[in-house]
Scaffold this active site. Structure first.
Site, PDB file in Angstrom:
ATOM      1  CG  ASP A 138     -54.546 -69.109  70.304  1.00 44.66           C
ATOM      2  OD1 ASP A 138     -53.714 -69.824  70.873  1.00 44.66           O
ATOM      3  OD2 ASP A 138     -54.779 -69.179  69.076  1.00 44.66           O
ATOM      4  CG  HIS A 175     -54.088 -75.978  65.212  1.00 41.05           C
ATOM      5  ND1 HIS A 175     -52.932 -75.680  65.893  1.00 41.05           N
ATOM      6  CD2 HIS A 175     -54.172 -77.328  65.166  1.00 41.05           C
ATOM      7  CE1 HIS A 175     -52.335 -76.807  66.229  1.00 41.05           C
ATOM      8  NE2 HIS A 175     -53.068 -77.819  65.808  1.00 41.05           N
ATOM      9  CG  ASP A 212     -56.422 -73.173  69.648  1.00 38.40           C
ATOM     10  OD1 ASP A 212     -57.309 -74.038  69.539  1.00 38.40           O
ATOM     11  OD2 ASP A 212     -55.385 -73.174  68.946  1.00 38.40           O
ATOM     12  CD  GLU A 248     -54.362 -70.193  65.083  1.00 35.33           C
ATOM     13  OE1 GLU A 248     -53.377 -70.656  64.457  1.00 35.33           O
ATOM     14  OE2 GLU A 248     -54.733 -70.636  66.175  1.00 35.33           O
TER      15      GLU A 248
END
Length: 592
Positions: A32, A174, A179, A34
Site C-alpha cells: 500500500d 490511510h 492499510d 500513500e
C-alpha cells in the site's frame, strides 16, 4: 500427465507450472502507498510505502518507510493521513526507498487494493530511476471482491468496507502499513471464498469468474444475427419490454460475451434468463453509439441499467433573477438565470450551495422578496452570515455587489471560495478536527468539479454548430466526422479516404437533425459531456465552428490540482450504483 510424443513414447510428468501453483504455496507481497496526489506522471510523489509478505496464511515479514516527497505535502493529504512535512524530514527519498522495497518483494505475487494505482506509481518511479521492474504478477483485491461479492453483502468495495465485512484485525486508517495489513485480511477472506468455488491454484485465481449455466450458454444464439460493427444493443423480454441497453464497438462480440464466463454480474444473469431477443442498432461511430445508448436508456428506463435512467431528476443550482437574488434548486434550466450543475444527487447540490453561502452573504431564505421588504431579520442575519435585505439592513447596490461575487464564482473563477475554504480547513486541522476538515475539503471539491464542468459545457452549448473530425483508421485514411449543435450530436459519419471533404461534410450537414435554440437544453448534460470528451480527445480537428468555443482563462480549471489531491486522499472505490456501465468500475479510480 502430458500425452506421449512421437519422439518419446514414455509419458512425461507435467511441470509445477503446468499443474498449477497451489495458493497455499504462493508468496504474496501486499503493498500500500500513500502519495501526494493521484497521478505520478503529473508530478505526484510517494510519501509512504507499507508492505506485508505472506504465504499460506503466515506473515513472513513487513516493510514500512516514510518517503521524502521532496516538496510540500498538500493540506488535503496531511489532513487525511496525518503525514506532515515535519514527519518526512530526514526520511529516505524515493531513490533509496524503492530499491529496498523491490528487493523485499522480489519473487512474490504483488497484491494491492486497486492495484493499477499502487503498481502504476511503483512502475513509474522504477522507470524514472532506471531500475529494472521485476515483472511481478499482480492481484487486485478490489477487482477480486467485485467478482466474488454481491451487493446484498456489501454496499461497495472500499477497503474500509471490506475490512469491516470480513472483521479484519486491523482497521484501515490511510497509513500504508496499517492499510496493507487490512488488505492481507481481506485477501485471505477472499481466497477462502473462492476456495469454496473450486479455485485452488494461482492460475485458476487469475482467470476466475462466475460459472456459466447451460441455459445461459444456449442463449448465445441471440447474438447470431448481429454485425461486427459499432452500435447499440437492446435486450428484450417475451413481451418486447426493454430489459437492458448497452453499446459496443463490435455488437456481435459484445453480446456473445453475456453468455460466457467473462460475464460475472449477478444481475446480468437474471436479465439474460428473461431475455428472448436482442435488437441491434448499427451506428456510424462509437460516439454515436454512446449517445444513442444514453437516449434509449432515458426513454425506456430499462430495469437492469443502473445509470442514466432518470436524467430528468438532475438538480441545478440557480442564481435567481429577482430584486433580491438567492440560490435555489431546480430541475430545468429554462430561463436566462445563471446555473451551476447538473448534480445527480440533491445532496451534492446542497453541499455546493453551502460552500457558496459560507463565502458570500447572500440570503438563504426561500421565496421572493418585494423590492422594499419589511420583515424581521433571521438568526443568520444577526450572526453576520447574511446582508439581511429583509429588514432593510443593506442597500440595493451593496447586495448587488455581493450577488456579482457569487456570479463570478459560478461562471468564472471561484478563487474566493477556495481561499475561504482553505483557511477553514487549516483552522480545523490545527484544532485536530480532521473529520470536519475532511468534510470542508469534500465540499470544496464538489464546488470545483461542478463549476469546471459547467464552464466546459456552457462553452459547447453556446455554439450554434461545431463540425469536428478525427482519424479513424490511419492506414485507410478514414475520418469519423460529427456535427454538434448546442451540445447535441445531430449527425455522425465516416468519410472515405477518396472522397472530397467539403462536399461530403456539406452532405452530412444537410441530413443533420434540426435544433431549435429556444427549446433549450438541446441535450442532456450527460450527452453533451460525452460529446465534449470526444472533442477534447487526441487527434480531433475542427472543421467548422459557428459560435465561440472558449472557457475563462482564470476559470475553475486552474484549481484542478486541488481536486486531484482530494480525490487521492478520499481514495474512493466505485459503489455498485455508481459504477460505469453496469459493473463495478475499476479503471482510473483511486484505491480503497
Amino acid at each position: 500427465m502430458k500425452a506421449p510424443s512421437p519422439a518419446s513414447p514414455v509419458p512425461v510428468q507435467g511441470t509445477l507450472d503446468e499443474l498449477g501453483r497451489d495458493l497455499s504455496a504462493v508468496t504474496f507481497c501486499v503493498v500500500d502507498l500513500e502519495t501526494t496526489g493521484g497521478s505520478a506522471s503529473a508530478g505526484s510523489m510517494i510519501t509512504e510505502i507499507g508492505a506485508v509478505k505472506v504465504r499460506g496464511g503466515e506473515i513472513l515479514g513487513e516493510f514500512q518507510t516514510l518517503v521524502d516527497p521532496e516538496g510540500e505535502i498538500p493540506t488535503f493529504i496531511a489532513v487525511l493521513t496525518g503525514i506532515t512535512d515535519a514527519m518526512v524530514v530526514g526520511a529516505p527519498r524515493i531513490g533509496e526507498a524503492l530499491p529496498s522495497f523491490l528487493e523485499f518483494a522480489r519473487g512474490t505475487v504483488l497484491v494491492a487494493h486497486n492495484a493499477p494505482f499502487d503498481v502504476g506509481f511503483l512502475k513509474h518511479f522504477s522507470a524514472a530511476l532506471d531500475l529494472m521492474w521485476p515483472g511481478f504478477e499482480t492481484l487486485d483485491t478490489a477487482r477480486l471482491a467485485r467478482r466474488v461479492l454481491v451487493r446484498d453483502e456489501v454496499p461497495n468495495c472500499k477497503l474500509g468496507t471490506l475490512a469491516r465485512h470480513f472483521r479484519s484485525t486491523t482497521t484501515p486508517n490511510h497509513r500504508a502499513l496499517a492499510d496493507a495489513r487490512a488488505t492481507v485480511d481481506v485477501l485471505h477472506a477472499l481466497l477462502e471464498r473462492v476456495g469454496t468455488m473450486g479455485v485452488t491454484t494461482m492460475e485458476e485465481l487469475a482467470t476466475f469468474s462466475a460459472r456459466v449455466s447451460p441455459a445461459q450458454r444456449k442463449k448465445s444464439r441471440l447474438a447470431d444475427h448481429l454485425p461486427h460493427s459499432p452500435g447499440v444493443y437492446l435486450f428484450r423480454d417475451r413481451h418486447e419490454h426493454v430489459l437492458y441497453v448497452g453499446t459496443s464497438k463490435d455488437l456481435r462480440t459484445r453480446v456473445r460475451s453475456y453468455f460466457t464466463s467473462s460475464e460475472t454480474r449477478t444481475r446480468m444473469g437474471e436479465m439474460i434468463a428473461l431475455a428472448t431477443r436482442v435488437e441491434g442498432i448499427t451506428c456510424a461511430t462509437a460516439l454515436e453509439a454512446q449517445v444513442r445508448e444514453l437516449r434509449l436508456i432515458a426513454h425506456h428506463k430499462p430495469p437492469y441499467n443502473r445509470r442514466s435512467r432518470h436524467p430528468e431528476r438532475a438538480t441545478w443550482i440557480r442564481l435567481t433573477r429577482e430584486p433580491w437574488p438567492r440560490l435555489s434548486y431546480v430541475r430545468k434550466t429554462d430561463d436566462d438565470a445563471d446555473y451551476l450543475g447538473p448534480f445527480t444527487r440533491r445532496a451534492s447540490a446542497e453541499q455546493v450551495a453551502s460552500a457558496l453561502h459560507e463565502a458570500f452573504r447572500i440570503r438563504q431564505c426561500s421565496g421572493r422578496l418585494p423590492l422594499r421588504p419589511s420583515r424581521t431579520a433571521c438568526a443568520l442575519a444577526e450572526m453576520g452570515g447574511c446582508l439581511a435585505p429583509c429588514d432593510g439592513s443593506t442597500t440595493d447596490a451593496e447586495y448587488a455587489t455581493e450577488v456579482e461575487r457569487v456570479r463570478a464564482a459560478i461562471l468564472t473563477d471561484p478563487v474566493e471560495v477556495v481561499e475561504a475554504s482553505t483557511d477553514r480547513m487549516r483552522t480545523l486541522a490545527s484544532q485536530d478536527r480532521f473529520e470536519d476538515a475532511a468534510r470542508e475539503r469534500d465540499r470544496l471539491v464538489s464546488l470545483l468539479q461542478a463549476t469546471h464542468r459547467s464552464q466546459r459545457l456552457s462553452a459547447l452549448l453556446s455554439c450554434r454548430e461545431v463540425v469536428a473530425a478525427r482519424p479513424l483508421d490511419p492506414a485507410r485514411r478514414e475520418w469519423e466526422v460529427h456535427i454538434v449543435r448546442h451540445g447535441r450530436l445531430v449527425a455522425a459519419g465516416v468519410m472515405p479516404a477518396t472522397t472530397p471533404s467539403r462536399p461530403w461534410v456539406d452532405a452530412l450537414r444537410a441530413t443533420a437533425e434540426t435544433v431549435v435554440p429556444e427549446q433549450a437544453p438541446a441535450a442532456t448534460a450527460a450527452e453533451s459531456e460525452l460529446v465534449l470528451r470526444w472533442m477534447e480527445s487526441e487527434g480531433v480537428r475542427l472543421v467548422d465552428l459557428d459560435g465561440e468555443w472558449a472557457s475563462p482563462a482564470r476559470g475553475a480549471g486552474r484549481h484542478l490540482p486541488i481536486v486531484e489531491a482530494a480525490e487521492r486522499s478520499r481514495a474512493l472505490a466505485a459503489p455498485f450504483d455508481e459504477a460505469g456501465g453496469d459493473g463495478w468500475r475499476t479503471e482510473h479510480r483511486p484505491r480503497r
